[in-house]
Structures are given as C-alpha cells and as structure tokens.
Design a protein around this motif. Structure first.
Motif, PDB file in Angstrom:
ATOM      1  N   ALA A 118       0.993  -1.139   0.080  1.00 19.28           N
ATOM      2  CA  ALA A 118       0.063  -0.245   0.153  1.00 19.28           C
ATOM      3  C   ALA A 118       0.769   1.301  -0.045  1.00 19.28           C
ATOM      4  CB  ALA A 118      -0.907  -0.006   1.158  1.00 19.28           C
ATOM      5  N   VAL A 119       1.770   1.104   0.843  1.00 22.53           N
ATOM      6  CA  VAL A 119       2.772   2.230   1.023  1.00 22.53           C
ATOM      7  C   VAL A 119       3.368   2.455  -0.484  1.00 22.53           C
ATOM      8  CG1 VAL A 119       4.770   3.292   2.433  1.00 22.53           C
ATOM      9  CG2 VAL A 119       2.884   2.015   3.541  1.00 22.53           C
ATOM     10  N   PHE A 120       4.071   1.676  -1.118  1.00 17.06           N
ATOM     11  CA  PHE A 120       4.562   1.510  -2.109  1.00 17.06           C
ATOM     12  C   PHE A 120       3.658   2.200  -3.356  1.00 17.06           C
ATOM     13  CE2 PHE A 120       5.809  -0.009  -6.528  1.00 17.06           C
ATOM     14  CZ  PHE A 120       7.350   0.213  -6.486  1.00 17.06           C
ATOM     15  N   GLN A 121       2.572   1.642  -3.483  1.00 15.61           N
ATOM     16  CA  GLN A 121       1.403   2.300  -4.459  1.00 15.61           C
ATOM     17  C   GLN A 121       1.334   3.746  -4.311  1.00 15.61           C
ATOM     18  OE1 GLN A 121       0.723   0.982  -6.964  1.00 15.61           O
ATOM     19  NE2 GLN A 121       0.660  -1.483  -6.392  1.00 15.61           N
ATOM     20  N   GLN A 122       1.089   4.147  -2.942  1.00 10.04           N
ATOM     21  CA  GLN A 122       0.845   5.536  -2.708  1.00 10.04           C
ATOM     22  C   GLN A 122       2.435   6.286  -2.748  1.00 10.04           C
ATOM     23  OE1 GLN A 122      -2.072   6.615  -1.557  1.00 10.04           O
ATOM     24  NE2 GLN A 122      -1.360   8.498  -1.523  1.00 10.04           N
ATOM     25  N   ASN A 123       3.232   5.795  -2.683  1.00 11.04           N
ATOM     26  CA  ASN A 123       4.468   6.811  -2.683  1.00 11.04           C
ATOM     27  C   ASN A 123       5.599   6.624  -3.605  1.00 11.04           C
ATOM     28  OD1 ASN A 123       3.737   8.736  -0.062  1.00 11.04           O
ATOM     29  ND2 ASN A 123       3.934   6.482   0.782  1.00 11.04           N
ATOM     30  N   ASP A 173      12.677  13.129  -0.880  1.00 13.37           N
ATOM     31  CA  ASP A 173      12.342  12.543   0.407  1.00 13.37           C
ATOM     32  C   ASP A 173      10.597  12.484   0.467  1.00 13.37           C
ATOM     33  OD1 ASP A 173      11.719  12.009   2.945  1.00 13.37           O
ATOM     34  OD2 ASP A 173      13.129  13.504   3.723  1.00 13.37           O
ATOM     35  N   VAL A 174       9.978  11.500   0.482  1.00 18.23           N
ATOM     36  CA  VAL A 174       8.676  11.343   0.477  1.00 18.23           C
ATOM     37  C   VAL A 174       7.976  11.301   1.814  1.00 18.23           C
ATOM     38  CG1 VAL A 174       8.461  10.376  -2.056  1.00 18.23           C
ATOM     39  CG2 VAL A 174       8.656   8.825   0.047  1.00 18.23           C
ATOM     40  N   GLY A 175       8.749  11.358   2.623  1.00 15.05           N
ATOM     41  CA  GLY A 175       8.377  11.680   4.087  1.00 15.05           C
ATOM     42  C   GLY A 175       7.810  10.278   4.673  1.00 15.05           C
ATOM     43  N   LEU A 176       8.298   9.198   4.501  1.00 11.66           N
ATOM     44  CA  LEU A 176       7.933   7.928   5.077  1.00 11.66           C
ATOM     45  C   LEU A 176       8.465   7.906   6.625  1.00 11.66           C
ATOM     46  CD1 LEU A 176       8.095   5.065   2.359  1.00 11.66           C
ATOM     47  CD2 LEU A 176       6.410   6.659   2.942  1.00 11.66           C
ATOM     48  N   LEU A 197      -0.038   9.323 -14.835  1.00 11.98           N
ATOM     49  CA  LEU A 197      -1.413   8.953 -14.254  1.00 11.98           C
ATOM     50  C   LEU A 197      -1.019   8.829 -12.927  1.00 11.98           C
ATOM     51  CD1 LEU A 197      -3.008   6.988 -17.229  1.00 11.98           C
ATOM     52  CD2 LEU A 197      -3.574   8.980 -16.290  1.00 11.98           C
ATOM     53  N   GLU A 198      -0.044   7.789 -12.771  1.00 15.61           N
ATOM     54  CA  GLU A 198       0.322   7.319 -11.209  1.00 15.61           C
ATOM     55  C   GLU A 198       0.661   8.366 -10.527  1.00 15.61           C
ATOM     56  OE1 GLU A 198       0.123   3.892 -10.764  1.00 15.61           O
ATOM     57  OE2 GLU A 198       0.011   5.011  -8.857  1.00 15.61           O
ATOM     58  N   VAL A 199       1.499   9.478 -10.902  1.00 16.70           N
ATOM     59  CA  VAL A 199       1.899  10.467 -10.105  1.00 16.70           C
ATOM     60  C   VAL A 199       0.625  11.425  -9.911  1.00 16.70           C
ATOM     61  CG1 VAL A 199       3.014  12.795 -10.406  1.00 16.70           C
ATOM     62  CG2 VAL A 199       4.141  10.718 -10.833  1.00 16.70           C
ATOM     63  N   LEU A 200      -0.289  11.617 -10.744  1.00 21.45           N
ATOM     64  CA  LEU A 200      -1.159  12.369 -10.708  1.00 21.45           C
ATOM     65  C   LEU A 200      -2.426  11.965  -9.752  1.00 21.45           C
ATOM     66  CD1 LEU A 200      -2.014  13.718 -14.212  1.00 21.45           C
ATOM     67  CD2 LEU A 200      -1.175  15.137 -12.336  1.00 21.45           C
ATOM     68  N   ASP A 201      -2.517  10.640  -9.778  1.00 20.99           N
ATOM     69  CA  ASP A 201      -3.226   9.858  -8.824  1.00 20.99           C
ATOM     70  C   ASP A 201      -2.928   9.925  -7.315  1.00 20.99           C
ATOM     71  OD1 ASP A 201      -5.527   8.461  -8.367  1.00 20.99           O
ATOM     72  OD2 ASP A 201      -4.309   6.565  -8.161  1.00 20.99           O
ATOM     73  N   SER A 202      -1.463   9.357  -7.173  1.00 17.25           N
ATOM     74  CA  SER A 202      -1.045   9.340  -5.838  1.00 17.25           C
ATOM     75  C   SER A 202      -0.315  10.563  -5.359  1.00 17.25           C
ATOM     76  CB  SER A 202      -0.082   8.224  -5.825  1.00 17.25           C
ATOM     77  OG  SER A 202       1.084   8.259  -6.360  1.00 17.25           O
ATOM     78  N   ILE A 203       0.123  11.543  -6.052  1.00 15.49           N
ATOM     79  CA  ILE A 203       0.707  12.800  -5.780  1.00 15.49           C
ATOM     80  C   ILE A 203       1.917  12.564  -4.821  1.00 15.49           C
ATOM     81  CG2 ILE A 203       0.535  15.238  -5.116  1.00 15.49           C
ATOM     82  CD1 ILE A 203      -1.154  14.559  -7.303  1.00 15.49           C
ATOM     83  N   PRO A 204       2.880  11.807  -5.266  1.00 17.47           N
ATOM     84  CA  PRO A 204       4.002  11.277  -4.309  1.00 17.47           C
ATOM     85  C   PRO A 204       4.774  12.402  -3.952  1.00 17.47           C
ATOM     86  CG  PRO A 204       4.435  10.729  -6.458  1.00 17.47           C
ATOM     87  CD  PRO A 204       3.040  11.465  -6.593  1.00 17.47           C
ATOM     88  N   ALA A 220       1.745  17.342  -2.121  1.00 16.17           N
ATOM     89  CA  ALA A 220       0.835  16.631  -1.258  1.00 16.17           C
ATOM     90  C   ALA A 220      -0.152  17.386  -0.432  1.00 16.17           C
ATOM     91  CB  ALA A 220       1.386  15.621  -0.350  1.00 16.17           C
ATOM     92  N   PRO A 221       0.164  18.267   0.101  1.00 20.42           N
ATOM     93  CA  PRO A 221      -0.703  19.291   0.815  1.00 20.42           C
ATOM     94  C   PRO A 221      -1.571  20.035   0.271  1.00 20.42           C
ATOM     95  CG  PRO A 221       1.545  20.168   1.182  1.00 20.42           C
ATOM     96  CD  PRO A 221       1.593  18.951   0.397  1.00 20.42           C
ATOM     97  N   ILE A 222      -0.992  20.222  -1.271  1.00 19.69           N
ATOM     98  CA  ILE A 222      -2.211  20.899  -2.021  1.00 19.69           C
ATOM     99  C   ILE A 222      -3.340  20.292  -2.462  1.00 19.69           C
ATOM    100  CG2 ILE A 222      -2.185  22.539  -4.267  1.00 19.69           C
ATOM    101  CD1 ILE A 222       0.762  23.101  -3.872  1.00 19.69           C
TER     102      ILE A 222
END
Ligand code: SF4
Ligand code: SF4
Lengths: 495, 291
Positions: B38-43, B103-106, B202-209, B214-216
């Motif tokens: 899950a984390v991988f998909q998200q970030n 740094d995706v902040g994991l 598509l992936e980037v726009l979906d998960s906004i890594p 991210a905050p936006i």
C-alpha cells in the motif's frame, strides 16, 4: 462675488521679543513625539538670517510656490507631467540637515557613569538615530546675530541691497536684527494643496484652515516642496506629512491657538476675513509690486451690505459675519494697511500678515536731547533697516507699501509721545499723522489695538459651528442607539 | 540528530530481521508486505516499477538482493543527505536517472514495510493485485482530451474537487506558459511526458507522491478523467522547443531600462543639502579675504 471666510492672523513684529514661547507651546502640544522631533510648526527666526530650513526663501533651490508663465499660473516645481517623473523622489526637498538634526543630551550619564577621574558629561545624541553627534545647527542657530557672518550675510533679501548698504548693516553701531515668528499661512492659493498628488490636503470650507488628511496622505512629500514657506513637514515614523493645524481643536472650543495664547509679547492677532474667491487667480497673477494691494482688494469689507448679502447667499453663517466685523485682522490689514503678507511674490496669497518692525529709529543726540532726523518722513533714511530689505520680505519689492506702514507707525508713536512725555509737541504729532494719511482718532485706535487690547480683542474666534460643518458631510443621527462612536483608524504605512 | 538515531535503530532492526528471518514475527511477513505494498503504491510507484522499466527511477525488482538493506533504508528516509554525501552508488544511478530521489516522508516503519514488500513481491496476493491494478489502468482507460487538459492546466476550467491549476506552480516553456524560465515554483513540465510516460504521469497525478504537492492536492484529489486529460495534454505538448527565450530577453531589457530610468530620476539635479555647502562656502570666502 463668491464670498468665503478665512481665519487669518496678524503678527506685530515690533512687539516680538524672540522668546520662542510660542514654538515651545506648539511643540509640547503637537510635535513632541517620534518622527516629528525636527519639526517646528511654529518657529521664530532671526532676520537678517537664512531661517529654518536654511535658505527657505530661495526658491531657485527649493522650487516652492507659484510662478506666472505667459498668462498662466504654474507651480514652480513643475506641472503634472514633470511631477510624475519626480514622484518617487522629488529633488528639491530640504534634507534633515537643512532643518537641523534634532538632538538631546544623555543626561543619564551624569548620574550613572562609572566612577572615574573625570567629571561625567552629558554627550549630545541625535534624537533620530540615538547616536552621539556633533551639533552643527538648530531651529534658530543664527539667533541674535550668533552666526551673522555666515547666516545673516547669506539672507536672500540681503542680496537685494547694494554692497554699501550691506556693509553698513554689519557696522557695529548699526547692527540690527528682529524676529519673524512663522507658522503656516493657511494660504488662499496654497501651493501645498495644489502640489499634493493624493488629494490629501484641503482647505476647510468654513474657516480656510489648511489640513493634511492623515488617512489619505501617501507620503509623496510634494507638499513639502510645493509650499514656499516650508511649512509642511514629513513625519518619518508614519510616512505621512503634517503641518500646522492652527489649533483647530482649540478654536472649536473657543480657545486661542496655543502660540497665540502663550505669546509673551502679545504680538498675535486672530480674526475672520471675508474674501472674494472669484478673484484668487486674477490676484495671484499680478506683478510682484502690485501683489500686496491686489490681495488687500480681494479682502472684502464685512460692513458692506452687498458683501453681507453675498456672504449669506454663500452660506457664511451670521455669527461668522459678525466675527468678521469685529476682526482685528481686518483693521490691521485692510483699514489701516499696516500689516503685509510675508513674501507675497510666492503667490500663494498667505493669510498671515506682519506689521513690519519699526525698530528704534536712529536718532542724534543734541544738547542732551534726542532728536529725530527732520526729513524722516520724506526719505525714511533713518530707518534702522533699509526699506528695500523689508520690501523684499513683505511687499514683493514695493518699498512704498512698507514706507506707508512705517509712516503710520511713526505717527502713532509721535502722537503717544506728545501725549505722555515731553519733547514732542501736539503740532508735530498731528503733522506726522497728516503725512501718514490718518486722523488722530485713527492713530488712537491703532495705538489701542496695538498696545492695550486684551486677549478677547486680539483673538476674535467665531463660533466654529462644528455641528453645521459636520452635518454637511455626516448624518448626525448615524450613531443613535449605538454603543459608542467607533474607533478612529490609526495612520500606518501602506507599503 | 534525531535522524541519526533513527538510522541506528534502523540498522539494529535490520540485523534483527536478518537473524530472525525464520522465526515467527509478531506481524506475519505477508501482512507486513501487504502494508508495504500500500505504501509503495501511494508513494513510490509514481517513479519506480517492479519488473518494468521507466525513465524516472530504477526498477526495484530484486533490489533487496542487489543492495545493502541499510543503504536502502537511508535512500528512502534521507535521500537528500545521501546524495549530498556523494554516495558512489547514487552518483552512478543519477547518470541514468537524472531526477533526484525526493524525500517522500515515510516513517521508519513504513520504509521497513516497503522493503519487506520488495523482498516478497511475488507472493500470490500481491502479484495478483498488482497485475489487476496495472491492467485496469492501462487497458480500460480511455485516452484523455488534451484540450480540456490544457484548460485544466491553465485554470480556465476548474478541477472538480477544487485543486489549484497546475500553472500556478509549473510553467511550460514549450507552450510559452507561465514565463516558464522565470517565476515558477515547480519544475517546468515541457518534458514531463518524456521522462514519466503515460503510466507514470497517471500514477503521479493519482497518488501525488511529491511532498510539496501533497498538501495541495491531498484534500482536492484529481478525478480519473482529469488525470487522463492532463496527461493527454502533457503528451501532446511534450518535447516542443521552448518559446521563452525571446520573452525573457524582452523582460530583462524592460527591467534594465526601468532601472536605468530610476537611477536617472534619482540622481537628476538632486538638491544636495543647502546648509552645509552654504557654511563651507562662506567660511572659504572669509578665509580667502583674511589672507
Ligand atoms: S504656508 Fe505652506 S503649508 Fe501653509 S497653506 Fe501656505 S502653502 Fe500650504
Ligand atoms: S511667543 Fe510671541 S513674543 Fe515670544 S517669540 Fe513667539 S511671537 Fe515672539
């Protein structure tokens, strides 16, 4: 005829003792605060001298006031187009040193200095930066001939005198000086109002007091350059300009302005003048020597029924008309033609008038008796100051205006001497009155108003009718049933 | 300071994990891998593939075998530092993949989970999920509308969930959008499609890594359709040569002229004080006369 009313003043220079009480009263009341340390809305300068700020009368440097080019009246600092080019920095502004860098002393050091071999001293420090500084100037640095060779010698009006006359003035036995207290003149054709690009300066309709709106002012400082008398000042702490407000809050409660009230020499007179606003432009365009007379013509007789009717039609209140009829200023300026505007050639039509100082005449002592020169009234040779000097100060170079005022003052003096001390016969005094063109009763009223008048006679303030003035811009019922009257917005920088 | 402690802890944990590989952990490996996925998909999946190839970041299949676990933890938890230190492995990788790893902040824990997932990516359930998701994305999705994408990008059309238009931060030099080389907060996206390709975008726009985005957009996610349209737009303009140079030169010229004018205005016939020169002049004169 477009009759308007104006609170105007007369300063009788023969009575000013140069005590600066007026300046201090004003300072304590209005400008004793950060950002306003250097300003003296009321200042007293010694003449001959360069004044405050240095050489303010030299409009080749400061470009204040108006000039006539062709048929038009223009601000000397330039029209709208060239103002736009200077809007971020006007090159003709006085620097703080030209006023003077305000200073105080570190008095605390006198008490708190660590023990040492030397006596502690209070060092002078700048009131602006707080840093120790060398005091080089003050608001009246050349006081009482203190800096004559530098400051008096460079007085712009001195330049109008011949070499010989100048040399004579500096001869020890002829040394002379007098004081000119200055406040804002609340001019009819104010340069400051015309110069302001934000429309922040206005002349109050009901009394002609010129004010700077602290809410509208954007700190362009055009008024500082535009006023030939340098009577608007820039407050560096708020980024706004400020000026003499003729103590309108005091006047509205019936009190004399602070400088008038505190004046030790009782030189200050205040009262209403009615003038014809339709004639402003035409008056301001007259040639230099005509200006004094033209301005006098613009001032209307408050007893004339026609004027009264026109005034009523223009909404001038009955009480103001009544005050105008009792105005001491009207008598000095128009009836007696004794008081003259300061530098009328700046063409702002200043509404503060000065009775030129007669100063003790140079007399010769013969057989233990003081004797005045016989030809005094024809040539005025023995006036302490050359007429040309005074004419350049008070009459746009028209010496006859000053001579006229001088003759009248002299006649009054002689008349009083004939009445109170020996030495001058009634006959001589009457001859003097005739030469000056006044009757003895008129001379007597001049004497009374000059020497005996109490505060109520010297300062005739009309009811300011604030309730009416307010109604014209605000609904007096607006705040009914509300709690309190709201707060006033604080002035603050907007950039 | 805190990071260092974290790393020491991570190192210790790594050892522990290695030692207890066969022992039963509190959380089963499968569960952990699930979480890691899950984390991988998200970030991470925006840039990295498992068993694929994308120009944005290296493929991560078998990465746990290739690299030291501790190094992996560091690249996830503090990539900036690792890059700044000039780590040789990173340097080599950057030759191929010029975009630095953000740094995706994991958290430490999440990084562990991801690594566990990377270690066991082929477990049936993961595999199944992965392919299903991938298939869903690539095969069923219709192509986007580049014109609408452009409108969304520049803000003439609003995002359905109220996100800010991309142009607010990202210029596109090729389109002459946003004075690209000048004032942009984000990277210029002229070549985004080239480096990410459709799937990646598509992936980037979906998960906004990206942590700055991210905050936006976390509160205002893009709809699937919007994602497709923007991707289509970026695809359409991809690789156009920048139109910006001329405009920029003009700007610079105007700025220079304005500065020059101001300098002229300020310096032009300025009154240089009155009192001091007056006193100096008079003193000079009187001294001359005295001589
Ligand atoms: S004296 Fe100066 S500040 Fe006062 S009204 Fe006249 S122009 Fe304005
Ligand atoms: S208080 Fe009056 S007498 Fe004293 S300096 Fe001022 S104007 Fe002159």
């Amino acid at each position: 005829m477009n009759v308007r009313s104006q609170i105007s003043s007369v300063f009788h220079l023969d009575k000013c003792i140069g005590c600066h009480t007026c300046s201090i009263a004003c300072k304590n009341l209005w400008t004793d605060r950060r950002g306003a340390e250097y300003m003296w809305w009321n200042n007293v300068e010694t003449k001959p001298g360069t004044g405050y700020p240095t050489l303010w009368e030299d409009q080749e440097k400061y470009k204040g006031g108006w000039e006539v080019t062709g048929h038009d009246l223009h601000l000397k600092m330039g029209g709208r187009g060239s103002l736009l080019g200077k809007i971020f920095h006007n090159p003709h502004l006085p620097t703080v040193d030209d006023y003077y860098e305000p200073y105080t002393y570190r008095y605390g050091d006198l008490f708190n200095a660590p023990k040492g071999d030397d006596q502690p001293t209070a060092r002078p420090v700048s009131m602006i930066s707080g840093e120790p500084m060398k005091i080089e100037a003050g608001p009246n640095w050349d006081d009482d001939l203190g800096g004559s060779p530098i400051y008096a010698a460079n007085d712009p009006s001195m330049k109008k005198l011949s070499e010989q006359e100048q040399a004579q003035l500096f001869a020890l036995e002829r040394m002379v000086f007098f004081y000119v207290p200055r406040i804002c003149n609340h001019c009819v054709n104010a340069g400051c109002v015309a110069a302001c690009p934000s429309g922040a300066i206005y002349k109050r309709g009901e009394d002609g007091i010129v004010l700077v709106s602290q809410e509208k002012c954007r700190g362009w400082r055009m008024c500082v350059a535009g006023c030939p008398y340098k009577k608007t000042y820039y407050t560096w702490s708020t980024g706004k300009s400020e000026k003499c407000i003729l103590c309108y809050p005091r006047q509205e409660s019936g009190q004399a302005p602070a400088c008038f009230h505190s004046c030790v020499g009782r030189i200050r007179y205040l009262g209403v003048l009615l003038y014809d606003a339709d004639r402003i432009e035409e008056t301001a365009k007259r040639t230099d020597p005509e200006l004094v007379a033209a301005q006098r013509e613009m001032i209307l007789d408050p007893h004339d029924p026609e004027v009264i009717a026109a005034a009523r039609k223009n909404g001038v209140h009955e009480q103001i008309i009544k005050a105008a009829q009792k105005s001491p200023v009207y008598r000095f300026v128009k009836e007696w033609e004794l008081a003259l505007p300061l530098h009328p050639e700046f063409r702002t039509l200043p509404m503060l008038f000065y009775v030129p100082p007669l100063l003790p005449v140079i007399a010769t002592v013969e057989e233990g008796r003081t004797k005045l020169g016989d030809d005094f009234f024809s040539s005025l040779e023995q006036a302490r100051l050359p007429l040309r000097y005074l004419a350049s100060l008070f009459a746009g170079g028209n010496e006859e205006e000053v001579a006229k005022a001088y003759r009248k003052q002299m006649a009054v003096r002689l008349l009083r001497r004939s009445e109170t001390v020996e030495g001058i016969s009634r006959e001589v005094a009457e001859k003097a009155c005739a030469a000056a063109g006044i009757g003895t009763d008129e001379a007597d009223s001049i004497y009374r108003l000059t020497s005996l008048a109490g505060l109520k006679e010297r300062v005739v303030i009309p009811s300011m009718l604030r309730e009416q003035a307010l109604e014209s811009i605000e609904d007096p019922h607006e705040h009914r049933r509300e709690a309190g009257f709201g707060t006033r917005r604080k002035a603050k920088r907007r950039w | 300071m805190r990071k260092k402690e974290w790393i020491r802890l991570a190192f210790g944990l790594g050892l522990l994990l290695g030692a207890a590989a066969s022992a039963a952990a509190a959380e089963s490996t499968a569960e952990k891998a699930e979480r890691g996925e899950a984390v991988f998909q998200q970030n991470c999946s925006g840039c990295h593939t498992i068993g694929g190839d994308r120009p944005t970041g290296p493929d991560l299949a078998g990465v746990t075998e290739r690299r030291d676990r501790q190094w992996l933890l560091r690249i996830i938890l503090e990539p900036d530092r690792l890059i700044a230190e000039g780590d040789p492995t990173i340097r080599k990788l950057m030759e191929k993949y010029p975009m630095a790893m953000p740094d995706v902040g994991l958290t430490e824990e999440e990084a562990e989970a991801v690594l566990t997932f990377l270690q066991h990516p082929l477990e049936e359930q993961h595999q199944a999920g992965e392919t299903a998701a991938a298939k869903g994305k690539t095969t069923e999705e219709p192509a986007g509308d580049p014109q609408h994408g452009r409108d969304l990008y520049v803000g003439t059309a609003a995002f359905e969930n109220g996100g800010a238009p991309c142009l607010a931060c990202h210029g596109i030099a090729g389109e002459g959008l946003g004075r690209a080389a000048g004032a942009s907060f984000g990277a210029d996206l002229t070549n985004a499609y080239q480096s990410y390709e459709r799937e990646g975008l598509l992936e980037v726009l979906d998960s906004i890594p990206f942590p700055s985005m991210a905050p936006i957009y976390s509160e205002h996610p893009l709809t699937d359709e919007e994602q497709r349209d923007i991707t289509a737009f970026l695809g359409a303009i991809s690789g156009t040569p920048p139109k910006i140079a001329g405009v920029f030169a003009l700007d610079a010229g105007i700025a220079a002229a304005a500065l020059f004018g101001l300098a002229l205005l300020f310096g032009w016939r300025r009154l240089k004080g009155v009192r001091r020169p007056l006193v100096a002049k008079t003193l000079r004169q009187s001294r001359r006369e005295a001589k």
